[in-house]
Structures are given as C-alpha cells and as structure tokens.
Design an enzyme around this catalytic site. Structure first.
Site: not given
Ligand code: NAP
Ligand code: HSE
Length: 433
Positions: A15, A189, A207
């Site tokens: 990221v 990834g 989340k």
C-alpha cells in the site's frame, strides 16, 4: 495557492509504495484539486535498503515511525505499516498528540483502539481518516460517515475480504486447492502479513466492527462480532452449494434486531441469482440498507496496492482541502455502548454436512433429532454414496433446513454427535435467502 501539505509515510509495502506512486505520478493534478501542493517529505519502514520500485531519495528516512510523526516538518501521517500494537500505534498516537491528522489503512488497530484514538484526536483538534481500512477501493466509509447522514441505517452486509473471496472464487471455478489459492492471493498483495487474519475471518470482523460504529453510532465493539472463517470450507461444500443453487461467500453482517445489534462473520450460502453471489475474485461488495434511501450496494476492488492507495490518496486530498470529519462521524463521547444480540438467537436456514457412519437407522436418528426441536428439513441429500465412502465406512449426508435458530441447530447437531452416528466434525453453514 495555500502552503504545501507535508506528508510522512510510515510503511512502504504494497500500500505504501502504491500510495507514493500516485502522489508522485499525479502530483500536479492532485495539487490542483486539493488547492495546495501535497509533498512527501519523510518515509519510514523496517529495511532502508530494500528495493520498493519507487525512488525514495528525496525523502528523509526514519527507522522509527513515531519519531517521523514528531518531525516538525511532517504535518500529516500516513500509517500503512499494519499491526494493532507496536510501532503503528505509537506513530499514530505521536501524530495525534501533536494535533496532526492521520490517514490509515489499519483496520486491526482501529478495531482494537478506535474509540481511544478517536478521543485522542478530538482532544487535539484533529482526526483519523480510514477509508482504506474497509473494502479497499470502495468509498464505503465516506458513504456511511458523510453521504448517508440523513438516514437511519438498519443493516450493513457484504463481502469485505478480497483474499477470501478470491480463494473461494478460484476453488469453485478452477477446482484449485485452498493452499494454492491463498499463495496466489499473497503473491498479488491481497493478504495480510499474517493471512490467518483473512482466512479465519478476523479481518472481516475488524472491518465490520468499524462499519457498525459508523452505521449505528455505537462504540467500536469488535469483541462482539461472531467470527468463523473459510478454512473449514471443503471442495464438497462448494460442489454441494453449486448443485443446490448457491455460492459460498464469507459475509460480514451487522444489523439492528429486537435483541440488539447483531454482528457476525461466517461463510454463507447465497443464492446464485443474487448480486452478492456474482461478486467474484478480489472484488468486495457492501450493501447498506437505510431509511429513507433504501438499499445501496457498493461494489469494487477490495484489496491490492492500487485499489487501497486510491482510498489513501482520497483521504489525503480531503484533509489537504480542510475536509476534516470527526473520526467516527460523531463526537466520540456521544457514541453509545452497543447492546449485543447473542448469536444463539440468529434465525435463518442452514446447510449441514454430516459425515455419517453407514449403518441402518442413522438417517432416522438424524431426522428425529431435528424433528424433536421443530427443525423442518427442506432436503436431505446423500450423493455418490459408494464413491464418497471413506476408510471408516462413513458417507457425507447433507441437510438443508428451513428457518430456525442457531441455538436449535447447535443443540440438534450436538445430540446427533452424542448418538454416535458421526465420523468427523459436522459442517454448519448459514443460508441467506
Ligand atoms: P506490507 O506489504 O506487509 O507492508 C508493510 C510495510 O510496513 C513494510 O514496508 C514494512 O517494512 C513496514 N513495517 C511493518 N512493521 C514495521 C515496523 N514495526 N516498523 C517499521 N516499519 C514496519 O503490508 P500492506 O499490504 O502494504 O498493508 C499495510 C496496511 O494496509 C495494513 O494495515 C493492512 O491491513 C492494510 N491494508 C492492506 C491492503 C492490501 O490490499 N494489501 C488493503 C487494505 C488495507 P519493510 O518493507 O521494511 O519490511
Ligand atoms: N487482506 C485484506 C483483504 C486487504 O484481503 O481484503 C484489504 O483490506
């Protein structure tokens, strides 16, 4: 133009590197849209010498991200290291204590410390932006925190982990095994540094806990999330789902029930005709049911460098423009303690796979244990009895139930196990109709 915004980036992996690529590659356009130049001035990671495919030569290097956060030249901290404790937490606390805004993709940390960090941000007149923490590139945080404030949300549900959806999609479509698919997700990834968080459902739970706080105005309560992952889903379950007109998805569901707020994460049978069943690969989908707007479903890439960096950059530009919204959309002192709905009260249909010793009367015992608890069976399947018989002489038996409660199903399965007709652990998967 206003003075430049000076950014420090902690974490230079999937990221972090993708974020630098966007900030550098689109510098002029982003600056024009933000009304000020956005400049990376410092970076931090573990290994200074590692090739990350981006030129770091112009930035100050820090081995210690918290020290970087305290650098007077850093005005905004981007935390994309990961981990719920340690350096990520120390760096965020250091930035917030100095009134510097934070952009993070770290759902594990926010699920564990969100309320305390939000309060720290407010005490120092700053905020934490975390669009990248949920559903990768999908702007679901902004939707819940800002765009839908005029609504009363009743339910938030969906596919929130790209790794799991990628694994289930490839296992089903290509007949690959679990380990092969997980390895591919790691290479792309998508997976967490410790992929147990993905496949055992914890990442989805983190989340979901964040979405629940935004949707219902409650404190983040990740301990209240019922969690099951996908590691126990077998090729036979996927095959049976297909034959019965379903697909298996790892869903996160938060809803207001009469008993309180139910938060659950588990593999789920969803009808092949439904929108969710057709969300494949790394794609995520989040459905928000709210009054008066109705249902909004957001679909998009749920993991990977580009998708996640897209969300990180969106937050940076928002903050550069001065659009600082309170971390959870409300002052932290007005967030309510959630009333937890116990999972045992959950109601729905169930898929049950039992490995049954092939002896007379076994099917009758199973049917009677269900009937004693008032559980109605929609179907009982015993496919390919001879071909599927294992070395212990047991065969898989599949039950599909009509709506009942979790408690009754668990009781019935435990009673069947006590009757001594089972070989191996029963599989129970909830059905969303
Ligand atoms: P990653 O590829 O493993 O990169 C992590 C980076 O952080 C690496 O550069 C690493 O340094 C650095 N780092 C880790 N621990 C550190 C420490 N103690 N001190 C200093 N640096 C440290 O991870 P990622 O996939 O980019 O994920 C980063 C964060 O974004 C996580 O919170 C993750 O949950 C979240 N996220 C990821 C995705 C995704 O699709 N990958 C999507 C949404 C959210 P070295 O490179 O030197 O080892
Ligand atoms: N490991 C996570 C996933 C990254 O696969 O969804 C995105 O949050």
């Amino acid at each position: 133009m206003a003075k430049p915004l000076k950014v420090g980036i902690a974490g230079l992996g999937t990221v972090g590197a993708a974020t630098i690529r966007i900030l550098v590659g689109a510098h002029n356009e982003l600056s024009a849209r933000a009304g000020r130049s956005i400049e990376i001035v410092a970076v931090s990671a573990r290994s200074k010498g590692k090739d990350r495919g981006v030129d770091l030569g112009a930035y100050r290097w820090y081995d210690d991200a918290a020290e970087m956060a305290r650098d007077p030249g850093v005005e905004l901290l981007v935390e994309v290291m990961g981990g719920s404790e340690g350096m990520a937490k120390a760096a965020i606390e250091a930035a917030l204590a100095l009134g510097k805004p934070v952009v993070t993709a770290n759902k594990a940390l926010l699920a564990a410390h969100g309320p305390a960090l939000a309060a720290l941000a407010e005490r120092n007149n700053t905020t934490i932006a975390f669009e990248a923490a949920v559903a990768g590139g999908i702007p679901v945080i902004k939707a819940l925190r800002e765009a839908l404030v005029g609504n009363k949300v009743t339910r938030v549900s969906g596919i929130m982990n790209g790794t799991c959806n990628y694994i289930l999609s490839r296992m089903e479509a290509e007949g690959l095994d679990f380990a092969q698919c997980l390895k591919a997700a790691q290479e792309l990834g998508y997976a967490e540094a410790d992929p147990t968080f993905d496949v055992e459902g914890f990442d989805t739970a983190h989340k979901l806990a964040l979405l629940t706080a935004l949707a219902f105005g409650t404190e983040v309560d990740s301990d209240a999330v019922y969690v099951e992952g996908i590691s126990g889903v077998t090729p036979l379950d996927l095959e049976m789902a297909e034959e019965l007109g379903f697909r298996i998805k790892l869903l996160g569901v938060a809803e207001r029930t009469a008993a309180g707020i139910e938060q659950r994460v588990h593999p789920t049978f969803v009808s092949r005709q439904s929108q969710l069943a057709n969300v494949m690969g790394v794609t995520n989908a989040v459905a928000i049911e709210a009054e008066p707007v109705g249902t909004i479903t957001l679909v998009g890439p749920g993991a990977g460098g580009g998708a996640t960096a897209s969300a990180v950059v969106g937050d940076i530009v928002d903050l550069a423009r001065g659009n600082a919204v309170t971390t959870f959309g409300r002052p932290s002192q007005v967030l309510e303690k959630p009333i937890r709905a116990p999972m045992q009260r959950h109601e729905g249909g169930y898929y049950i796979r039992l490995q049954v010793l092939d002896r007379p009367g076994a099917a009758a015992i199973i049917a009677s244990r269900m009937a004693e608890r008032g559980i109605s069976l929609e179907s009982i399947l015993q496919k390919g009895r001879e071909a599927r018989r294992n070395a212990n002489g047991s065969v898989p038996v599949i039950l599909i139930t009509y709506a009942t409660t979790e408690l009754l199903i668990r009781n019935a399965v435990a009673a069947i196990a006590e009757d001594g007709v089972l070989d191996g652990t029963p599989q129970v998967i909830r059905i969303e109709r």
